[in-house]
Write a protein that holds these residues in place. Structure first.
Motif, PDB file in Angstrom:
ATOM      1  N   GLY A  49      55.409  29.995 -43.083  1.00  0.00           N
ATOM      2  CA  GLY A  49      54.641  28.766 -43.217  1.00  0.00           C
ATOM      3  C   GLY A  49      54.263  28.119 -41.894  1.00  0.00           C
ATOM      4  N   ARG A  50      54.626  28.722 -40.785  1.00  0.00           N
ATOM      5  CA  ARG A  50      54.312  28.165 -39.467  1.00  0.00           C
ATOM      6  C   ARG A  50      53.020  28.768 -38.940  1.00  0.00           C
ATOM      7  NH1 ARG A  50      57.678  23.953 -38.482  1.00  0.00           N
ATOM      8  NH2 ARG A  50      58.086  24.444 -36.285  1.00  0.00           N
ATOM      9  N   THR A  51      52.379  28.056 -38.019  1.00  0.00           N
ATOM     10  CA  THR A  51      51.159  28.559 -37.379  1.00  0.00           C
ATOM     11  C   THR A  51      51.507  29.124 -36.010  1.00  0.00           C
ATOM     12  OG1 THR A  51      50.706  26.324 -36.550  1.00  0.00           O
ATOM     13  CG2 THR A  51      49.619  26.986 -38.595  1.00  0.00           C
ATOM     14  N   VAL A  52      50.966  30.304 -35.718  1.00  0.00           N
ATOM     15  CA  VAL A  52      51.291  31.022 -34.479  1.00  0.00           C
ATOM     16  C   VAL A  52      50.003  31.419 -33.776  1.00  0.00           C
ATOM     17  CG1 VAL A  52      52.411  33.052 -33.482  1.00  0.00           C
ATOM     18  CG2 VAL A  52      53.435  31.927 -35.472  1.00  0.00           C
ATOM     19  N   LEU A  53      49.953  31.199 -32.479  1.00  0.00           N
ATOM     20  CA  LEU A  53      48.849  31.641 -31.630  1.00  0.00           C
ATOM     21  C   LEU A  53      49.410  32.595 -30.591  1.00  0.00           C
ATOM     22  CD1 LEU A  53      45.929  31.456 -30.438  1.00  0.00           C
ATOM     23  CD2 LEU A  53      46.752  29.493 -29.100  1.00  0.00           C
ATOM     24  N   GLU A  54      48.825  33.803 -30.509  1.00  0.00           N
ATOM     25  CA  GLU A  54      49.189  34.713 -29.429  1.00  0.00           C
ATOM     26  C   GLU A  54      48.047  34.796 -28.431  1.00  0.00           C
ATOM     27  OE1 GLU A  54      50.976  39.092 -28.299  1.00  0.00           O
ATOM     28  OE2 GLU A  54      50.256  38.771 -30.351  1.00  0.00           O
ATOM     29  N   LEU A  55      48.346  34.511 -27.180  1.00  0.00           N
ATOM     30  CA  LEU A  55      47.385  34.590 -26.092  1.00  0.00           C
ATOM     31  C   LEU A  55      47.490  35.965 -25.450  1.00  0.00           C
ATOM     32  CD1 LEU A  55      48.147  31.068 -24.561  1.00  0.00           C
ATOM     33  CD2 LEU A  55      46.270  31.679 -26.108  1.00  0.00           C
ATOM     34  N   GLY A  56      46.408  36.730 -25.516  1.00  0.00           N
ATOM     35  CA  GLY A  56      46.452  38.110 -25.074  1.00  0.00           C
ATOM     36  C   GLY A  56      47.070  38.976 -26.152  1.00  0.00           C
ATOM     37  N   SER A  57      46.482  38.950 -27.341  1.00  0.00           N
ATOM     38  CA  SER A  57      47.081  39.608 -28.500  1.00  0.00           C
ATOM     39  C   SER A  57      46.889  41.111 -28.515  1.00  0.00           C
ATOM     40  CB  SER A  57      46.516  39.012 -29.794  1.00  0.00           C
ATOM     41  OG  SER A  57      45.102  38.980 -29.774  1.00  0.00           O
ATOM     42  N   GLY A  58      46.038  41.646 -27.624  1.00  0.00           N
ATOM     43  CA  GLY A  58      45.881  43.089 -27.528  1.00  0.00           C
ATOM     44  C   GLY A  58      45.483  43.719 -28.850  1.00  0.00           C
ATOM     45  N   SER A  59      46.160  44.802 -29.210  1.00  0.00           N
ATOM     46  CA  SER A  59      45.847  45.498 -30.447  1.00  0.00           C
ATOM     47  C   SER A  59      46.539  44.901 -31.662  1.00  0.00           C
ATOM     48  CB  SER A  59      46.226  46.987 -30.326  1.00  0.00           C
ATOM     49  OG  SER A  59      47.604  47.126 -30.038  1.00  0.00           O
ATOM     50  N   GLY A  60      47.193  43.749 -31.485  1.00  0.00           N
ATOM     51  CA  GLY A  60      47.675  42.963 -32.613  1.00  0.00           C
ATOM     52  C   GLY A  60      49.022  43.335 -33.177  1.00  0.00           C
ATOM     53  N   CYS A  61      49.735  44.277 -32.557  1.00  0.00           N
ATOM     54  CA  CYS A  61      50.958  44.776 -33.171  1.00  0.00           C
ATOM     55  C   CYS A  61      52.062  43.723 -33.274  1.00  0.00           C
ATOM     56  CB  CYS A  61      51.463  45.987 -32.401  1.00  0.00           C
ATOM     57  SG  CYS A  61      50.325  47.389 -32.420  1.00  0.00           S
ATOM     58  N   ASN A  62      52.270  42.948 -32.223  1.00  0.00           N
ATOM     59  CA  ASN A  62      53.312  41.920 -32.270  1.00  0.00           C
ATOM     60  C   ASN A  62      52.956  40.815 -33.254  1.00  0.00           C
ATOM     61  OD1 ASN A  62      55.233  42.895 -30.291  1.00  0.00           O
ATOM     62  ND2 ASN A  62      53.687  42.468 -28.749  1.00  0.00           N
ATOM     63  N   LEU A  63      51.706  40.378 -33.232  1.00  0.00           N
ATOM     64  CA  LEU A  63      51.288  39.292 -34.107  1.00  0.00           C
ATOM     65  C   LEU A  63      51.305  39.725 -35.567  1.00  0.00           C
ATOM     66  CD1 LEU A  63      50.416  36.364 -33.645  1.00  0.00           C
ATOM     67  CD2 LEU A  63      48.046  37.136 -33.777  1.00  0.00           C
ATOM     68  N   ALA A  64      50.946  40.964 -35.838  1.00  0.00           N
ATOM     69  CA  ALA A  64      50.969  41.459 -37.211  1.00  0.00           C
ATOM     70  C   ALA A  64      52.374  41.357 -37.800  1.00  0.00           C
ATOM     71  CB  ALA A  64      50.479  42.900 -37.258  1.00  0.00           C
ATOM     72  N   HIS A  65      53.380  41.622 -36.985  1.00  0.00           N
ATOM     73  CA  HIS A  65      54.753  41.513 -37.469  1.00  0.00           C
ATOM     74  C   HIS A  65      55.068  40.084 -37.908  1.00  0.00           C
ATOM     75  CE1 HIS A  65      58.995  42.230 -37.939  1.00  0.00           C
ATOM     76  NE2 HIS A  65      59.275  41.297 -37.039  1.00  0.00           N
ATOM     77  N   LEU A  66      54.645  39.115 -37.120  1.00  0.00           N
ATOM     78  CA  LEU A  66      54.923  37.722 -37.488  1.00  0.00           C
ATOM     79  C   LEU A  66      54.184  37.328 -38.759  1.00  0.00           C
ATOM     80  CD1 LEU A  66      54.873  36.017 -33.970  1.00  0.00           C
ATOM     81  CD2 LEU A  66      56.741  37.200 -35.143  1.00  0.00           C
ATOM     82  N   ALA A  67      53.001  37.876 -38.954  1.00  0.00           N
ATOM     83  CA  ALA A  67      52.254  37.596 -40.187  1.00  0.00           C
ATOM     84  C   ALA A  67      52.985  38.153 -41.407  1.00  0.00           C
ATOM     85  CB  ALA A  67      50.846  38.171 -40.093  1.00  0.00           C
ATOM     86  N   THR A  68      53.625  39.318 -41.277  1.00  0.00           N
ATOM     87  CA  THR A  68      54.367  39.871 -42.407  1.00  0.00           C
ATOM     88  C   THR A  68      55.581  39.018 -42.754  1.00  0.00           C
ATOM     89  OG1 THR A  68      55.823  41.309 -41.072  1.00  0.00           O
ATOM     90  CG2 THR A  68      53.664  42.210 -41.744  1.00  0.00           C
ATOM     91  N   LEU A  69      56.012  38.168 -41.832  1.00  0.00           N
ATOM     92  CA  LEU A  69      57.147  37.270 -42.077  1.00  0.00           C
ATOM     93  C   LEU A  69      56.717  35.924 -42.635  1.00  0.00           C
ATOM     94  CD1 LEU A  69      59.232  38.048 -38.861  1.00  0.00           C
ATOM     95  CD2 LEU A  69      59.459  39.061 -41.133  1.00  0.00           C
ATOM     96  N   GLY A  70      55.410  35.793 -42.919  1.00  0.00           N
ATOM     97  CA  GLY A  70      54.919  34.583 -43.577  1.00  0.00           C
ATOM     98  C   GLY A  70      54.276  33.571 -42.675  1.00  0.00           C
ATOM     99  N   ALA A  71      54.070  33.907 -41.393  1.00  0.00           N
ATOM    100  CA  ALA A  71      53.396  32.986 -40.480  1.00  0.00           C
ATOM    101  C   ALA A  71      51.877  33.119 -40.623  1.00  0.00           C
ATOM    102  CB  ALA A  71      53.805  33.266 -39.040  1.00  0.00           C
ATOM    103  N   ASP A  72      51.176  32.038 -40.321  1.00  0.00           N
ATOM    104  CA  ASP A  72      49.708  32.032 -40.290  1.00  0.00           C
ATOM    105  C   ASP A  72      49.306  32.252 -38.836  1.00  0.00           C
ATOM    106  OD1 ASP A  72      47.050  31.737 -40.771  1.00  0.00           O
ATOM    107  OD2 ASP A  72      47.128  29.595 -41.235  1.00  0.00           O
ATOM    108  N   CYS A  73      48.767  33.430 -38.523  1.00  0.00           N
ATOM    109  CA  CYS A  73      48.672  33.891 -37.144  1.00  0.00           C
ATOM    110  C   CYS A  73      47.233  34.013 -36.653  1.00  0.00           C
ATOM    111  CB  CYS A  73      49.348  35.250 -37.012  1.00  0.00           C
ATOM    112  SG  CYS A  73      51.120  35.230 -37.373  1.00  0.00           S
ATOM    113  N   VAL A  74      47.026  33.614 -35.386  1.00  0.00           N
ATOM    114  CA  VAL A  74      45.747  33.750 -34.705  1.00  0.00           C
ATOM    115  C   VAL A  74      45.997  34.462 -33.381  1.00  0.00           C
ATOM    116  CG1 VAL A  74      43.815  32.537 -33.626  1.00  0.00           C
ATOM    117  CG2 VAL A  74      44.809  31.660 -35.757  1.00  0.00           C
ATOM    118  N   GLY A  75      45.210  35.500 -33.128  1.00  0.00           N
ATOM    119  CA  GLY A  75      45.303  36.215 -31.873  1.00  0.00           C
ATOM    120  C   GLY A  75      44.021  36.087 -31.073  1.00  0.00           C
TER     121      GLY A  75
END
Length: 218
Positions: A49-75
């Motif tokens: 339920g938290r919002t996450v911003l990754e700066l320099g998200s690259g190919s998205g692998c790290n951010l995708a993991h956080l999205a699978t845990l229920g975060a709303d993610c922007v890369g």
């Protein structure tokens, strides 16, 4: 644009992340330059339920993991091809969006607030911190978490270094003590900087820094 070209060259040389890690997981967060090494996402606190911003998200692998845990993610990444790779591999995951933009411009233009902002060997290392940290602070919700990692400076370092492999890219090498001081002066509380030793047989450590946005400060 020379800076975009430099990061596109870097992206082309990167080896795609494995389909699964040593535990058999399809997604995971990796703060260091070594596979299956270092802390996990628990240092960020609750994510669902938290919002996450990754700066320099690259190919998205790290951010995708956080999205699978229920975060709303922007890369956000400056290299257009990185967004293409991220969408191709992770576009099916709900709550996950990728943008192509220079991160300073993105932070200036967006009105969104985020509960967590992270940068893993990303723009926090490659942007003048006295300029960049206040921009990040404005985009963090009260009490929000900033976390970033990069290689620690060498003993014979220069504070500002131009990378040999990409002359358009400048790196700001700061010690743990320098980072905690910079974060405190930029409106962050509880700054913490730790050196993660490398796995056996390797010599390069990782610097991992976390801090919180002070409530009531813009």
């Amino acid at each position: 644009m020379e800076l975009v070209d430099a990061w596109e060259r870097y992206a082309r040389e990167r080896t795609p992340r494995r389909e699964s890690n040593a535990r058999g997981a399809a997604t995971w967060l990796n703060w260091t330059q070594y596979p299956d090494h270092g802390p996990d996402e628990s240092i960020l606190g609750p994510l669902r339920g938290r919002t996450v911003l990754e700066l320099g998200s690259g190919s998205g692998c790290n951010l995708a993991h956080l999205a699978t845990l229920g975060a709303d993610c922007v890369g956000v990444d400056i290299a257009p091809s990185q967004r293409e790779r991220a969408v191709a591999r992770w576009g099916h995951i709900p709550g996950l969006t990728f943008h192509t933009a220079e991160t300073t411009d993105y932070l200036i233009r967006t009105d969104a607030l985020f509960d967590t902002i992270l940068s893993i060997f990303g723009p926090v290392w490659f942007t003048e911190p006295e300029q960049f940290l206040p921009l990040i602070r404005k985009r963090l919700s009260p009490g929000g978490v900033l976390a970033f990692s990069h290689k620690p400076p060498q003993d014979d370092r220069q504070t500002v270094t131009t990378l040999r492999e990409a002359r358009a890219v400048t790196r700001w090498d700061r010690s743990p003590e320098e980072w905690t001081s910079l974060l405190a002066s930029s409106g962050f509380s509880q700054p913490k900087a730790d050196i993660i030793p490398p796995p056996e047989g390797h010599c390069g450590a990782t610097l991992l820094v976390t801090a919180h946005a002070e409530a009531g400060r813009a």
